[in-house]
Write an enzyme that holds these catalytic residues in place. Structure first.
Site, PDB file in Angstrom:
ATOM      1  N   GLN A 121      -7.429   0.422   4.452  1.00 51.39           N
ATOM      2  CA  GLN A 121      -8.250   0.553   5.656  1.00 51.39           C
ATOM      3  C   GLN A 121      -7.828  -0.467   6.716  1.00 51.39           C
ATOM      4  OE1 GLN A 121     -10.380   2.601   6.984  1.00 51.39           O
ATOM      5  NE2 GLN A 121     -10.293   4.028   5.263  1.00 51.39           N
ATOM      6  N   SER A 122      -6.538  -0.740   6.799  1.00 50.34           N
ATOM      7  CA  SER A 122      -6.031  -1.741   7.728  1.00 50.34           C
ATOM      8  C   SER A 122      -6.274  -1.366   9.191  1.00 50.34           C
ATOM      9  CB  SER A 122      -4.525  -1.907   7.495  1.00 50.34           C
ATOM     10  OG  SER A 122      -3.936  -2.649   8.551  1.00 50.34           O
TER      11      SER A 122
END
Ligand SMILES: *Cc1c(COP(=O)(O)O)cnc(C)c1O
Length: 324
Positions: free
Chosen positions: A76-77
């Site tokens: 989920q960068s």
């Protein structure tokens, strides 16, 4: 920052980002005068702090005649999402090395990575940094003209972007006793420290660590400050001890959301109509409010919370956010 060299940049961000007073939250906490710097509003693809760094990184990629941007991050960068968007807008290809295996739910930042046309490589059980280097070398071998963007965009160019952000704040209002924000790969904090030196800011620059012990983060940040100062030809050198980091809010670890983050997210939403994220800004704001309640940040201070973005992750970690 007249002594600094002219670093090429491309325009990606809406700057300056707004500086706002948090009147209600200040009153409810009965503590310091709180302000917020809205880097969640840098404009590109839901915004965030990486957009500032990418303005300089992509200019460098262009100067190097690169065609493909390669970077890495958590699944989920926010950094990967902003890189994918910047690549799309600026005509680069984009390859993202994401930690772990492909999850069932394609949502939040991961959905957006795909939407921006980025290609995903999953590191699985392997060391993501190793996979990143291998991905870069393979692309290079195939003549794809890759450009490697470091983890979190944190090298001299990324740090420089946040030194410039400090200059931006200086032109808006810099009479703060303290700046508080989420710190992770360290580029943001290193840049703010260098920018403080260049603009004469004397307040505390306090990074709330989201995934590392204080000593490790201090060492990386001091290195980034010193190497960037040297690169710019600025005489400035700091020791790790001089970097303000608080690792008291790590809880169960990176991206493990607890009541600290949930309460901070609810407070900002319900008192100010501002969205925080569960992984970075929720943890940092939770830390800030806890320091205020414990009297470690005093009532007569003027405190700036620097919002670094991350809101797409709200939709991934939303469980337990709404209490009925
Ligand atoms: C990357 C990120 C940070 C941390 O910034 P660093 O420069 O890596 O320390 C903080 N908040 C959000 C939302 C981020 O995406």
């Amino acid at each position: 920052m007249s002594e600094s060299i002219d670093v090429p940049k491309i325009n990606l961000a809406f700057l300056p980002t707004p500086l706002e007073a948090l009147h209600t939250l200040s009153r409810v906490l009965g503590g310091p005068e709180l302000w917020i710097k809205r880097d969640d509003q840098t404009g590109l693809a839901f915004g965030g702090n990486k957009v500032r760094k990418l303005e300089f990184l992509l200019a460098d990629a262009r100067e190097n005649e690169a065609e493909l941007l390669i970077t890495r991050g958590a699944y989920q960068s926010n950094h990967c999402r902003q890189t994918a968007a910047a690549a799309a807008k600026s005509g680069f290809g984009c390859k993202l090395v994401l930690s772990g295996g492909h999850p069932k739910d394609v949502t939040g930042n991961l959905l957006l990575d795909g939407l921006f046309g980025a290609e995903m490589v999953w590191s699985g059980e392997r060391d993501p940094e190793e996979v990143l280097v291998e991905t870069f070398e393979t692309a290079d071998l195939h003549g794809l003209k890759p450009y490697l963007i470091p983890y979190g965009g944190s090298n001299e160019l990324g740090v420089y972007a946040y030194a410039k952000a400090m200059e931006e704040l200086h032109l808006q209002d810099s009479s703060f006793d303290r700046i508080v924000f989420a710190s992770s790969s360290g580029g943001t904090q290193a840049g703010l420290i260098l920018g403080a030196h260049l603009t004469g800011f004397e307040g505390d620059i306090l990074g709330i660590s989201v995934d590392e012990k204080t000593s490790a983060l201090q060492a990386r940040i001091a290195n980034l400050v010193n190497s960037t100062a040297q690169w710019l030809g600025v005489e400035f050198n700091i020791e790790p001890d001089a970097v303000s980091v608080d690792d008291g809010y790590l809880g169960e670890g990176y991206a493990k959301v607890s009541n600290l983050e949930r309460e901070a997210i609810r407070d900002f939403a319900q008192q100010e109509g501002i969205l925080l994220d569960p992984v970075y800004t929720g943890r940092a704001a939770g830390g800030l409010m806890s320091l205020i309640r414990r009297g470690e940040i005093e009532g007569d201070e003027r405190v700036l919370f620097w919002h670094t973005g991350g809101t797409p992750a709200l939709f991934v970690y939303g469980e337990g956010l709404i209490v009925r």
